[in-house]
Design a protein around this motif. Structure first.
Motif, PDB file in Angstrom:
ATOM      1  N   GLY A 103      22.029  31.314 -28.112  1.00 15.28           N
ATOM      2  CA  GLY A 103      20.770  30.636 -27.236  1.00 15.28           C
ATOM      3  C   GLY A 103      22.374  29.462 -26.392  1.00 15.28           C
TER       4      GLY A 103
ATOM      5  N   THR B 182      21.731  28.724 -22.450  1.00 18.87           N
ATOM      6  CA  THR B 182      20.986  27.668 -22.649  1.00 18.87           C
ATOM      7  C   THR B 182      21.472  25.774 -23.174  1.00 18.87           C
ATOM      8  N   THR B 183      22.252  26.324 -23.879  1.00 18.40           N
ATOM      9  CA  THR B 183      23.660  25.185 -24.426  1.00 18.40           C
ATOM     10  C   THR B 183      24.123  24.966 -23.133  1.00 18.40           C
TER      11      THR B 183
ATOM     12  N   LYS C 155      22.577  22.375 -21.070  1.00 20.87           N
ATOM     13  CA  LYS C 155      22.233  21.406 -22.036  1.00 20.87           C
ATOM     14  C   LYS C 155      22.872  20.328 -21.983  1.00 20.87           C
TER      15      LYS C 155
ATOM     16  N   VAL D 140      29.113  28.719 -29.166  1.00 23.99           N
ATOM     17  CA  VAL D 140      27.786  28.726 -29.679  1.00 23.99           C
ATOM     18  C   VAL D 140      27.292  29.766 -31.539  1.00 23.99           C
TER      19      VAL D 140
ATOM     20  N   THR E 187      22.643  25.859 -33.161  1.00 22.42           N
ATOM     21  CA  THR E 187      21.419  26.131 -32.702  1.00 22.42           C
ATOM     22  C   THR E 187      20.010  26.530 -33.066  1.00 22.42           C
ATOM     23  N   LYS E 188      19.112  25.769 -32.547  1.00 20.85           N
ATOM     24  CA  LYS E 188      17.565  26.935 -33.498  1.00 20.85           C
ATOM     25  C   LYS E 188      17.639  25.848 -34.714  1.00 20.85           C
TER      26      LYS E 188
ATOM     27  N   TYR F 287      27.906  19.722 -31.510  1.00 20.89           N
ATOM     28  CA  TYR F 287      26.490  19.124 -31.453  1.00 20.89           C
ATOM     29  C   TYR F 287      25.274  20.203 -31.778  1.00 20.89           C
TER      30      TYR F 287
ATOM     31  N   GLY G  48      21.616  22.240 -31.165  1.00 22.17           N
ATOM     32  CA  GLY G  48      19.942  22.219 -30.774  1.00 22.17           C
ATOM     33  C   GLY G  48      19.149  22.368 -31.323  1.00 22.17           C
TER      34      GLY G  48
ATOM     35  N   GLU H 199      13.936  24.322 -27.581  1.00 24.39           N
ATOM     36  CA  GLU H 199      13.825  25.510 -26.249  1.00 24.39           C
ATOM     37  C   GLU H 199      14.838  24.729 -25.106  1.00 24.39           C
TER      38      GLU H 199
ATOM     39  N   ASP I 264      16.889  18.956 -25.712  1.00 29.09           N
ATOM     40  CA  ASP I 264      16.863  19.342 -26.922  1.00 29.09           C
ATOM     41  C   ASP I 264      18.619  19.580 -27.643  1.00 29.09           C
ATOM     42  N   LEU I 265      19.203  19.055 -27.435  1.00 25.99           N
ATOM     43  CA  LEU I 265      20.270  18.838 -27.702  1.00 25.99           C
ATOM     44  C   LEU I 265      21.200  17.229 -28.690  1.00 25.99           C
TER      45      LEU I 265
END
Ligand code: GDP
Length: 297
Positions: free
Chosen positions: A114, A117-118, A121, A221, A249-250, A273, A275, A278, A282-283
């Motif tokens: 992720g 994406t992160t 974010k 991550v 994440t997730k 942080y 996650g 998606e 969303d963080l």
């Protein structure tokens, strides 16, 4: 949501403890044994569990607790406090330079964790704090990764610096920092390449960037759903390249929660942080006390 099973089990243990007027040493030990089982089932690192139970036990089996009016309540309080401590006590922010001085952040992680994406974010979070972030596409192996960063950057209203796939990541990073200095960006976020597994080449590339570019924050991550693998990956990255913090994440899809409870204790590095989905919004900042409350109910 994460921790459902763990929460339910711990709440049952606590219900029994609260129900007892007085507690014997055996009662406390029996309760802690159940806590231990629940943590292990949640995939918390074995050594972490062992030390955690030891710390709780040392504090819980004492005159003050046993002779108090509400011993059960006091044991629960100790479990809570030790759990907050396990996750690092305080919230750790990404350390940023003040004013226009440029902070360089290197994002790293395995493919699929992720990371891209992160990265987007995080850029959004920094932008909302009044920073001027520049995202940098350093993953030259997957053209799709560059495109993904560009699409996400656009969604966040954040500029993306790319030199395609014909340059070494370390040179892309250097050029990006120059670009940032000339164009008024004050945070440079490098999205580095991920691989399916940790390999020499990947580590070499990250080390090359880190030794040739002044990196202020190296952020790893990891995917919470991989449980102890996420912990092992964190330990390995920290040993090889040195990381300042982890983004997990997730967590929205992680039913056990073992990684969240182990990473800090195993690596000594904080979770910055988490996650929670998606979407680019969303963080969430990681608060050890709130996470403990979530787990303990
Ligand atoms: P990378 O290979 O590490 O750059 O991973 P990506 O950023 O491409 O993410 C891999 C997949 O995980 C994508 O489908 C993301 O939407 C998804 N993803 C990333 N973070 C989260 C999260 O916190 N929760 C959920 N549910 N999915 C996530």
């Amino acid at each position: 949501m994460a921790f459902d099973n763990l929460s339910e089990k711990l709440q049952n243990v606590f219900k029994n403890l609260r129900g007892k007027g007085r507690l014997s040493e055996a009662d406390v030990k029996a309760a802690l044994k159940e806590v231990k089982m629940a943590l292990l089932e949640a995939d918390v690192n074995f050594k972490v569990v062992k030390n955690f139970i030891k710390s709780v036990e040392e504090r819980a089996i004492g005159q003050d607790v046993m002779s108090s009016l509400t011993p059960g309540q006091m044991v629960i309080k100790i479990v809570n406090e030790e759990m907050v401590k396990l996750m690092g006590d305080q919230t750790t922010e990404i350390a940023l330079k003040s004013g226009n001085e440029i902070t360089v952040i290197m994002m790293c992680g395995l493919q699929g964790a992720g990371k891209t994406t992160t990265t987007a974010k995080i850029a959004g979070k920094l932008k909302s704090k009044g920073k001027k972030p520049l995202l940098v596409a350093c993953d030259i192996y997957r053209p799709a990764a560059i495109k993904q960063l560009q699409v996400n950057g656009e969604k966040q209203g954040v500029n993306v610096f790319s030199m395609g796939d014909g340059h070494k990541p370390v040179n892309i990073a250097k050029a990006a920092i120059e670009h940032a200095a000339k164009n008024g960006f004050n945070v440079v976020i490098l999205d580095t390449a991920g691989r399916l597994h940790i390999d020499e080449e990947m580590m070499e590339e990250l080390i090359e960037i880190k030794t040739n570019v002044e990196i202020h924050q190296a952020i790893l991550v990891v995917d919470a759903m991989t449980g102890q693998d996420a912990v092992n990956v964190s330990e390995m990255f920290n040993e090889k390249i040195g990381i300042d913090g982890v983004i997990l994440t997730k967590l929205d899809g992680d039913t056990r929660g073992g990684a969240a409870l182990s990473i800090r204790a195993v690596t000594g590095r904080p979770i910055l942080y988490v996650g929670m989905g998606e979407k680019l919004s969303d963080l969430e900042q990681f608060y050890p006390d709130r996470m403990a409350s979530r787990i303990l109910g």
